[in-house]
Design an enzyme around this catalytic site. Structure first.
Site, short mmCIF file in Angstrom:
data_model
loop_
_atom_site.label_atom_id
_atom_site.label_comp_id
_atom_site.label_asym_id
_atom_site.label_seq_id
_atom_site.Cartn_x
_atom_site.Cartn_y
_atom_site.Cartn_z
N ARG A 187 0.82 -1.22 0.00
CA ARG A 187 0.00 0.00 0.00
C ARG A 187 0.86 1.27 0.00
O ARG A 187 1.93 1.30 0.60
CB ARG A 187 -0.96 -0.03 1.21
CG ARG A 187 -1.91 -1.22 1.09
CD ARG A 187 -2.87 -1.29 2.24
NE ARG A 187 -3.77 -0.16 2.25
CZ ARG A 187 -4.61 0.10 3.25
NH1 ARG A 187 -4.64 -0.69 4.32
NH2 ARG A 187 -5.40 1.14 3.20
N ASP A 191 -15.18 2.66 3.40
CA ASP A 191 -14.93 1.25 3.72
C ASP A 191 -16.17 0.38 3.51
O ASP A 191 -16.10 -0.84 3.66
CB ASP A 191 -14.46 1.11 5.17
CG ASP A 191 -13.08 1.73 5.37
OD1 ASP A 191 -12.32 1.82 4.39
OD2 ASP A 191 -12.77 2.11 6.51
N SER A 216 -8.13 11.86 2.47
CA SER A 216 -7.67 10.79 3.37
C SER A 216 -7.56 11.30 4.79
O SER A 216 -6.76 12.17 5.10
CB SER A 216 -6.30 10.27 2.91
OG SER A 216 -5.74 9.47 3.94
#
Ligand code: S3P
Length: 435
Positions: free
Chosen positions: A122, A319, A167
């Site tokens: 990631r 999510d 983010s």
């Protein structure tokens, strides 16, 4: 790997309580570790990701122990973290890695961060970039990934940083670095993301200034900051509740109450989208827990209709897309989603993983660069089958478990082990609700 078949089920009934919020649990441990004195945390999520944060903080001097049902943290104070004597293993947890990189960046210590196969793919450059501007030095693996070494800078240099991607992890990393940086650190958010860091820092006595400038949200704090110990009550995780909300919506006859679910407006997008699709979701006994809005949710089976999901809602349900795709596969008509490039860099590439998992069990799915387009069955159960590849991603495993409940032959997943990262009692609660 332990394969598991999720069988078609009867209605979901009764009352269940999902575990504590993962984002809030990480932050509660980190801020308590930075306070001087003892903080007590109730409702902490005891998943592997949060335990990775706890282990790292212990290595840097905090005392963290379970006491009855609570967790007690004796913090070391801002600026006085100890040099870790071993690598910090972040496991599967992007939140642990990115937020702790922020914490380390403004402390005069050097640390090595490692992670599992998924986390090691990631991108970390999104935090390396602003934290380097503050003076920290990084040696990362190719592509800006873990394992990496961070050399903190004390004193660091304050910055004003506009987030290039929406983010909360990047925002929080910069703010955490700002706590031990003399002067004012500012993060500018063109698109608001979850605001647990801002809310909880205020609870620990830090003055966090939030202003709107030219339609952008600006969050500032001044360092070095002193954190006062605080008792934190962690609400239930809306991202975990999401699996049960979709399951109860698609399995006929269901009538389920989910107790104590966090409904911060930066997190509740999935529930709003389900209601737009025709779901029956009632918010009962709305209240505040630990500075966060909370309610019990009563969810009854309903006929869902496909919709075009507003891309502006994406950050508030980032999510929850894997399980929304399952709801869409059972809805009447077409659901389109867009603006979801970020899903490709989560614990797996969730657009590609969910497209192929849903196709394997008989759903009609088109994968686009930035989202999925799904033709629903109108409520008829999917065929089922498998095994589907979870790519060691907890949310793919739980989403496909939910799909299994509303299938003809059940859905087999290649492993259920990753579920322990965020929702250790998922299988037990599923048994309880499906009786
Ligand atoms: C989180 C932020 C989100 C989310 C993750 C937890 C957090 O990630 O996907 O599960 O606790 O700040 P991004 O910041 O990468 O969007």
């Amino acid at each position: 790997m332990t394969p598991h078949r999720f069988l078609p089920s009867g209605p979901l009934k009764g009352r269940i309580r999902v575990p504590g919020d993962k984002s809030i649990s990480h932050r509660a441990l980190m801020f308590a570790a930075l306070a001087v004195g003892r903080s007590r945390i109730s409702g902490l999520l005891e998943g592997e990701d949060v335990m990775a944060t706890a282990a790292a903080l212990r290595t840097m001097g905090a005392r963290i122990a379970r006491e009855g049902d609570d967790w007690v943290v004796d913090g070391v104070g801002v600026g006085t973290l100890l040099q870790p004597d071993r690598a910090l293993d972040m496991g599967n947890s992007g939140t642990s890695a990115r937020l702790l990189m922020g914490l380390l960046a403004s402390h005069g210590i050097t640390a090595v961060l490692t992670g599992d196969a998924s986390l090691s793919k990631r991108p970390m450059d999104r935090v390396i970039e602003p934290l380097s501007q503050m003076g920290a030095q990084f040696t990362a693996s190719p592509g800006g990934t873990l394992p990496l070494t961070v050399r903190g800078m004390q004193p660091a240099v304050p910055i004003a940083y506009r987030l290039p991607v929406a983010s909360a992890q990047v925002k929080s990393a910069v703010l955490l670095a700002g706590l031990n940086t003399p002067g004012t650190t500012t993060v500018i958010e063109p698109v608001p993301t979850r605001d647990h860091t801002e809310r909880m820092l205020r609870g620990f006595g830090v003055e966090v200034r939030i202003e709107e400038r030219d339609g952008e949200r600006c969050v500032s704090l001044s360092g070095p900051a002193d954190l006062a110990p605080c008792d934190v009550a962690v609400p239930g995780d809306p991202s975990s509740a999401a699996f049960f909300a979709v399951a109860a919506s698609i399995v006929p006859g269901s009538d389920l109450v989910l107790e104590n679910v966090g409904l911060n407006p930066t997190r509740d997008g999935l529930f709003r989208v389900l209601v737009q699709m025709g779901a029956s979701i009632e918010r009962l006994d709305e209240r505040e827990v630990g500075g966060e809005p909370v309610a019990d949710l009563r969810i009854r089976h309903a006929r869902l209709r496909g919709i075009a999901v507003d891309p502006a809602l994406a950050p508030s349900m980032i999510d929850e897309f894997p399980v929304l795709f399952v709801a869409a596969a059972l809805a009447e008509g077409r659901t389109t989603t867009a603006g979801l490039e970020e899903l490709r860099v989560k614990e797996s590439d969730r657009l590609s993983a969910m497209a192929s998992a849903l196709r394997t069990i008989g759903a009609s799915v088109e994968e686009r660069a930035n989202g999925l387009v799904i033709e629903g069955t109108g409520g008829a159960p999917l065929a089922g089958g498998g095994p589907v590849a979870t790519h060691l991603d907890h949310r793919i495993a739980m989403s496909m478990a939910v799909a299994g409940l509303a299938s003809r032959h059940g859905v087999q997943v290649d492993t259920t082990e990753p579920i322990a990262t965020s929702f250790p009692n998922f299988l037990a609660l599923l048994d309880e609700a499906t009786g």
